[in-house]
Write a protein that holds these residues in place. Structure first.
Motif, PDB file in Angstrom:
ATOM      1  N   LEU A 171       0.826  -1.204   0.000  1.00  0.00           N
ATOM      2  CA  LEU A 171       0.000   0.000   0.000  1.00  0.00           C
ATOM      3  C   LEU A 171       0.863   1.258   0.000  1.00  0.00           C
ATOM      4  CD1 LEU A 171      -2.929   0.966   0.088  1.00  0.00           C
ATOM      5  CD2 LEU A 171      -2.768   1.004   2.576  1.00  0.00           C
ATOM      6  N   THR A 207       2.592   1.697  -3.325  1.00  0.00           N
ATOM      7  CA  THR A 207       1.702   2.185  -4.377  1.00  0.00           C
ATOM      8  C   THR A 207       1.428   3.666  -4.187  1.00  0.00           C
ATOM      9  OG1 THR A 207       0.659   0.016  -4.319  1.00  0.00           O
ATOM     10  CG2 THR A 207      -0.479   1.731  -5.551  1.00  0.00           C
ATOM     11  N   PHE A 251       4.356   5.789  -5.155  1.00  0.00           N
ATOM     12  CA  PHE A 251       4.448   5.870  -6.615  1.00  0.00           C
ATOM     13  C   PHE A 251       3.423   6.848  -7.179  1.00  0.00           C
ATOM     14  CE2 PHE A 251       2.971   4.328 -10.769  1.00  0.00           C
ATOM     15  CZ  PHE A 251       4.145   4.468 -11.484  1.00  0.00           C
ATOM     16  N   VAL A 252       2.191   6.749  -6.679  1.00  0.00           N
ATOM     17  CA  VAL A 252       1.131   7.642  -7.188  1.00  0.00           C
ATOM     18  C   VAL A 252       1.492   9.107  -6.923  1.00  0.00           C
ATOM     19  CG1 VAL A 252      -1.269   8.336  -6.841  1.00  0.00           C
ATOM     20  CG2 VAL A 252      -0.696   5.921  -7.081  1.00  0.00           C
ATOM     21  N   LEU A 311       3.624  10.586  -9.624  1.00  0.00           N
ATOM     22  CA  LEU A 311       3.110  10.713 -10.999  1.00  0.00           C
ATOM     23  C   LEU A 311       2.876  12.159 -11.444  1.00  0.00           C
ATOM     24  CD1 LEU A 311       0.635   7.712 -11.398  1.00  0.00           C
ATOM     25  CD2 LEU A 311       2.848   8.033 -12.502  1.00  0.00           C
ATOM     26  N   TYR A 337       5.033  14.064 -14.218  1.00  0.00           N
ATOM     27  CA  TYR A 337       4.297  14.539 -15.383  1.00  0.00           C
ATOM     28  C   TYR A 337       4.672  15.989 -15.671  1.00  0.00           C
ATOM     29  CZ  TYR A 337       0.553  16.181 -18.324  1.00  0.00           C
ATOM     30  OH  TYR A 337      -0.133  16.754 -19.344  1.00  0.00           O
TER      31      TYR A 337
END
Lengths: 130, 188
Positions: free
Chosen positions: B96, B99, B102-103, B106, B110
């Motif tokens: 968890l 993840t 990582f999110v 993003l 970007y």
């Protein structure tokens, strides 16, 4: 994905978050390729034209194009500080500054094909007044 | 156990490891190529409730590092580096936090790629180191996630996990830390 056996509530949360993360990753990748600002220069220019009787508003161009990297007040960020006479000191000849903005340099993108010469002049004037 | 089985297992493992590393390397190269080829838009992508793009980015990156620290601690515990045994739910927590970390990266990546691009001036300066580490981070991440799923290749997992963590910390130091120490007045 292929987790086996009985799933705990926490395991379920993890699985859902992972699926969302995969979706977010895919969306980010798609955006990287599809999200091209449509004529970014047109917006500030049009605004300025409407309000300023035809003259290009350097402040509007600055806010739209430069503030991300040089900060809203020109104090610098990704790019160096422009305010407080910094650009006047760095570019005694305004034409040299126009050239850097138009052609770019190092980490500074070129704006020659994104801003009109009038917009570049206006934004250069504006940064010299900060 | 028969020696032959171990050997073929090993060569299969090596093949898979090579494939995974290639996938990671390809990811890093593709990101770098994008950052280089794509015309930086110089635009704001997402500020959430912060005053500016950079403010949003530095805090999202900081959050990612915090999650990554949770990653490190939970991993150490799963590998038995603490006195107390790992509770059964720790694996889920590890996934968890990983993840979520990582999110968090993003939207940051970007904006870096889409708005700013890859710094092409080679040298030991903040922006170039950051550019390279950013590409390597996602490459290492691909290796890490694949290694977990495909093959439990002993030392590879902690080594790659440690690499991902280290790269994230390098990224944070060359961006958020620099920002915090350079613009202490503009944190929100």
């Amino acid at each position: 994905m292929s987790a086996s056996g009985s799933r705990t509530p926490l395991g379920l949360v993890v699985a859902v978050v992972e699926v969302l993360a995969v979706v977010a990753t895919a969306a980010t990748l798609v955006l990287l390729f599809t999200n091209e600002p449509e004529a970014p220069a047109a917006a500030p220019a049009a605004d300025a034209g409407a309000g300023g009787g035809g003259a290009v508003d350097g402040a509007a161009v600055y806010a739209a194009q430069c503030a991300t990297c040089h900060a809203a007040d020109g104090s610098g960020g990704i790019g160096p500080a422009l305010a407080g006479g910094a650009v006047v000191a760095a570019f005694p000849d305004e034409a040299d500054q126009v050239q850097v903005v138009a052609e770019g340099r190092g980490g500074m993108p070129s704006f020659g094909d994104r801003l009109s010469p009038e917009e570049i002049d206006a934004v250069v004037e504006y940064t010299r007044s900060l | 156990m028969a020696g032959a089985t171990i050997e073929s297992e090993q060569s299969r493992g090596t093949g898979i490891a090579a494939g995974v590393f290639l996938a990671g390397a390809a990811t890093a190269v593709l990101l770098g190529t994008y950052g280089r080829v794509h015309d930086p838009t110089g635009e704001t992508a997402l500020t959430a409730f912060f005053s500016g793009q950079l403010q949003f980015k530095v805090w999202a990156a900081t959050l990612a590092v915090l999650f990554a620290v949770a990653q490190l601690v939970s991993a150490l515990r799963m590998y038995g580096r603490f006195r107390t045994p790992a509770p059964p739910w720790l694996g889920d927590i590890h996934r968890l936090t990983g993840t979520l970390a990582f999110v968090c990266t993003l939207p940051v990546a970007y904006h870096c790629l889409w708005s700013i691009g890859f710094d092409t001036e080679v040298g030991v300066d903040r922006v170039f180191v950051h550019s390279v580490a950013g590409c390597l981070f996602y490459g290492a991440f691909v290796v890490k996630v694949s290694a977990v799923r495909i093959h439990r290749i002993g030392w590879v997992l902690p080594a790659v996990g440690g690499t991902v963590f280290t790269l994230l910390v390098v990224l944070w130091f060359t961006s958020s830390f620099w920002f915090f120490t350079t613009f202490d007045g503009a944190l929100r």
